[in-house]
Design a protein around this motif. Structure first.
Motif, short mmCIF file in Angstrom:
data_model
loop_
_atom_site.label_atom_id
_atom_site.label_comp_id
_atom_site.label_asym_id
_atom_site.label_seq_id
_atom_site.Cartn_x
_atom_site.Cartn_y
_atom_site.Cartn_z
N LEU A 180 25.22 22.76 37.54
CA LEU A 180 26.48 22.62 37.10
C LEU A 180 26.61 24.00 36.61
CD1 LEU A 180 29.38 22.47 37.62
CD2 LEU A 180 29.60 21.31 35.62
N PRO A 181 25.91 24.24 35.20
CA PRO A 181 26.34 26.03 35.06
C PRO A 181 25.61 26.50 35.58
CG PRO A 181 25.11 24.20 33.61
CD PRO A 181 25.78 23.18 33.97
N VAL A 182 24.04 26.49 36.22
CA VAL A 182 23.39 27.44 36.90
C VAL A 182 23.97 28.33 38.16
CG1 VAL A 182 21.19 27.68 38.11
CG2 VAL A 182 21.25 26.46 35.97
N SER A 183 24.43 26.89 38.62
CA SER A 183 25.75 27.44 40.09
C SER A 183 27.13 28.14 39.31
CB SER A 183 26.40 25.96 40.36
OG SER A 183 26.73 26.63 41.68
N LEU A 184 27.03 27.93 38.88
CA LEU A 184 28.64 29.05 38.15
C LEU A 184 28.53 30.61 37.76
CD1 LEU A 184 31.23 26.04 35.71
CD2 LEU A 184 31.28 26.96 37.83
N ALA A 185 27.32 29.70 36.84
CA ALA A 185 26.86 31.51 36.34
C ALA A 185 26.29 32.26 36.91
CB ALA A 185 26.17 31.16 35.28
N LEU A 186 25.41 31.35 38.71
CA LEU A 186 24.74 32.46 39.61
C LEU A 186 25.47 32.95 40.72
CD1 LEU A 186 21.29 30.78 39.96
CD2 LEU A 186 21.97 32.88 38.51
N ARG A 187 26.61 31.84 40.75
CA ARG A 187 27.37 32.64 41.78
C ARG A 187 28.73 33.33 41.20
NH1 ARG A 187 29.46 28.32 41.89
NH2 ARG A 187 28.67 27.14 44.20
N LEU A 188 29.31 33.30 40.19
CA LEU A 188 29.90 34.50 40.22
C LEU A 188 29.13 35.72 39.89
CD1 LEU A 188 32.84 35.35 38.90
CD2 LEU A 188 32.14 34.36 36.76
N PHE A 189 27.85 35.71 38.78
CA PHE A 189 27.01 37.09 38.55
C PHE A 189 26.84 37.57 40.16
CE2 PHE A 189 22.20 37.54 38.94
CZ PHE A 189 23.07 39.33 38.60
N GLY A 190 26.32 36.96 41.03
CA GLY A 190 25.84 37.60 42.64
C GLY A 190 27.12 37.68 43.03
N ASN A 191 28.31 37.62 43.04
CA ASN A 191 28.96 38.21 44.35
C ASN A 191 29.59 39.45 43.62
OD1 ASN A 191 30.58 36.00 46.62
ND2 ASN A 191 29.51 34.63 45.01
#
Length: 226
Positions: A155-166
């Motif tokens: 969950l935190p990995v997904s939240l961080a990488l999705r926001l960062f990547g986009n």
């Protein structure tokens, strides 16, 4: 990607702490939002004026979002969800004033994701007790323990990488557009960037705020009831 250059550094024990531009921008946003919140919420009246009506409309919108997705028992999360939405939206929109969004920095998005992770799991512990919280990792049977642990970590990995990547991709594309327009003359930098900023800053930034917020509130409810 531009090279990270800290504005200033200090140490906590033997651990070096570097403070960069994105962190400073984030602090400035927190300060500005704090001042605005104080000015807008003082001297509230029983008969609201236009300013107070707008505030009440925003509160009602957030309350409907929380109650509709989490239930009335989670009404105490209205301030948290509202603050998260405003904070994310403001950081994602800084490109409109010529400042790179802090959310293109992985350390910023990781901090936000860890905050959501702590809120999600802290709520589950508070509502169910620490023993029942740990027992939930072995549901519906003990062999599911590794998968359940992985699910919580993702969950935190997904939240961080999705926001960062986009947000990083949007920032790079905006810079590339400006560089391309520079070859056609200054006049092309006047009108054309409006469309670019409208999509990559406002539309994409707004979508990323909604995704981050919705994943947070849905996981608060699901994990606390697991």
């Amino acid at each position: 990607m531009e090279k990270f250059e800290p504005i200033f550094s200090f140490k906590i024990g033997s651990i070096p702490i570097d403070i960069g531009r994105d962190i400073i921008v984030q602090w400035v946003i927190i300060l500005i939002l704090g001042i605005i919140s104080y000015l807008l919420t003082r001297n509230l009246k029983k008969i609201p004026d236009k300013k107070q009506s707008a505030l009440e409309l925003f509160y009602t919108t957030v309350a409907d979002l929380v109650e509709g997705n989490m239930g009335e028992s989670f009404r105490n999360f209205i301030p948290y969800v509202g603050s998260l939405m405003i904070f994310l939206l403001t950081m994602n929109f800084t490109g409109l004033v010529g400042v790179a969004p802090p959310t293109k920095n992985l350390s910023v998005t990781v901090a936000l994701a860890i905050s959501s992770f702590l809120v999600v799991n802290g709520t589950a512990i508070k509502r169910n007790g620490f023993g029942h919280y740990l027992k939930g990792y072995a549901e519906p049977f003990i062999p599911m323990l590794p998968l359940n642990i992985m699910e919580r970590v993702v969950l935190p990995v997904s939240l961080a990488l999705r926001l960062f990547g986009n947000m990083l991709a949007a920032t790079i594309l905006v810079e590339l557009v400006y560089e391309a327009l520079g070859h056609f003359g200054v006049i092309f930098k006047v009108g054309a960037p409006i469309i670019v900023h409208g999509y990559f800053d406002m539309f994409d930034g707004g979508i990323q705020m909604i995704v981050f917020t919705m994943l947070t509130i849905i996981n608060i409810k699901l994990i606390s009831e697991h």
